[in-house]
Enzyme design. Structure first.
Site, PDB file in Angstrom:
ATOM      1  N   ARG A 277      44.975 -28.467   1.862  1.00  0.00           N
ATOM      2  CA  ARG A 277      45.386 -29.493   0.895  1.00  0.00           C
ATOM      3  C   ARG A 277      46.880 -29.319   0.626  1.00  0.00           C
ATOM      4  O   ARG A 277      47.291 -28.534  -0.231  1.00  0.00           O
ATOM      5  CB  ARG A 277      44.586 -29.356  -0.406  1.00  0.00           C
ATOM      6  CG  ARG A 277      44.939 -30.386  -1.479  1.00  0.00           C
ATOM      7  CD  ARG A 277      44.028 -30.193  -2.685  1.00  0.00           C
ATOM      8  NE  ARG A 277      44.331 -31.128  -3.761  1.00  0.00           N
ATOM      9  CZ  ARG A 277      45.277 -30.950  -4.659  1.00  0.00           C
ATOM     10  NH1 ARG A 277      46.048 -29.868  -4.632  1.00  0.00           N
ATOM     11  NH2 ARG A 277      45.479 -31.858  -5.602  1.00  0.00           N
TER      12      ARG A 277
ATOM     13  N   SER B 100      35.484 -36.888  -3.667  1.00  0.00           N
ATOM     14  CA  SER B 100      35.529 -36.491  -5.075  1.00  0.00           C
ATOM     15  C   SER B 100      34.763 -37.533  -5.879  1.00  0.00           C
ATOM     16  O   SER B 100      35.018 -38.732  -5.738  1.00  0.00           O
ATOM     17  CB  SER B 100      36.974 -36.451  -5.579  1.00  0.00           C
ATOM     18  OG  SER B 100      37.732 -35.584  -4.770  1.00  0.00           O
TER      19      SER B 100
ATOM     20  N   LYS C 213      46.396 -28.854 -10.360  1.00  0.00           N
ATOM     21  CA  LYS C 213      46.551 -30.249  -9.968  1.00  0.00           C
ATOM     22  C   LYS C 213      47.293 -30.984 -11.075  1.00  0.00           C
ATOM     23  O   LYS C 213      46.788 -31.080 -12.199  1.00  0.00           O
ATOM     24  CB  LYS C 213      45.158 -30.863  -9.742  1.00  0.00           C
ATOM     25  CG  LYS C 213      45.172 -32.280  -9.236  1.00  0.00           C
ATOM     26  CD  LYS C 213      43.765 -32.790  -8.987  1.00  0.00           C
ATOM     27  CE  LYS C 213      43.845 -34.253  -8.633  1.00  0.00           C
ATOM     28  NZ  LYS C 213      42.588 -34.841  -8.278  1.00  0.00           N
TER      29      LYS C 213
END
Ligand code: 3NM
Length: 210
Positions: free
Chosen positions: A39, A111, A140
């Site tokens: 990611r 998600s 995040k």
């Protein structure tokens, strides 16, 4: 998707590890990580050829250890590398579109935090969903308020039987709560990637999951 592979799902980019990302990944796998997601997002994230090379290097480590290698968000990269899977968010491409572009063997993760989103993901052919944030997280930048492990229990009570991983603010002290709520596994970034001993961090986390 094999549910056991989701048990300890480690996520990392080159910009969120305390040590060398390749060393952190190797140590995390040695400590018991069962799945990995590349990611590369946020401040300092690599782009273009550098991003691709970092992904290839991490994929090679995963292959060597038989750990699934999943790419976050970037379908072209996942296809180019013949990754084991792709993970998309609610704001990314629809699961149907992703499914069409990707070969059948590829794992597609999504998600989803509400019963509605999860039911939609299930209907459209997702292999697993990631639900969060379970707890508060600073990893995040645009993370929403925590929804807690109870959100996973709610999914289960409403007939969602897809494999589910909890994500967001998970560490060894609260991981078992997420499993007890009905998750198949936990997804973590910082509790492994920022630990000075990622191998031990992974091992201690995993001890809480079974
Ligand atoms: N997604 P950490 S929370 C990548 O809620 C990500 O969907 C989230 O990092 C979501 O384990 C999150 O360091 C960050 O809290 C997880």
């Amino acid at each position: 998707m094999n549910r056991e592979q989701l048990l300890l799902y480690f996520i990392m980019g080159t910009n969120n590890s305390a040590g060398s990302p390749l060393r952190v990944l190797t140590n995390a796998i040695e400590g018991g990580v069962t799945c990995f997601q590349f990611r590369e997002k946020g401040q300092g994230a690599l782009e273009g050829a550098e991003k691709e090379q970092a992904a290839r290097d991490m994929q090679a480590i995963c292959r060597k250890h038989g750990v699934p290698f999943i790419v976050n968000d970037d379908i072209e990269l996942a296809l180019e590398l013949q990754a084991d899977g792709i993970h998309v968010g609610q704001d990314d491409e629809s699961i149907e579109a992703v499914r069409k572009k990707c070969p059948d063997y590829m794992i597609v993760g999504v998600s989803a935090k509400t019963v509605n989103e999860a039911a939609q993901a299930q209907k459209q052919g997702a292999d697993y969903i990631g639900t969060g944030p379970m707890f508060s997280t600073t990893t995040k930048a645009d993370a929403k308020s925590p929804i807690g492990p109870g959100a996973i229990t709610e999914l289960r009570e409403n007939g969602i039987d897809l494999p589910v991983v909890g994500i967001g603010g998970i560490k060894k002290e609260n991981a078992s709560e997420v499993i007890r709520a009905g998750a198949d596994g936990v997804s973590v970034i910082s509790s492994i990637s920022m630990d000075e001993d990622p191998k031990q961090a992974a091992r201690l986390l995993k001890n809480q999951l079974t």
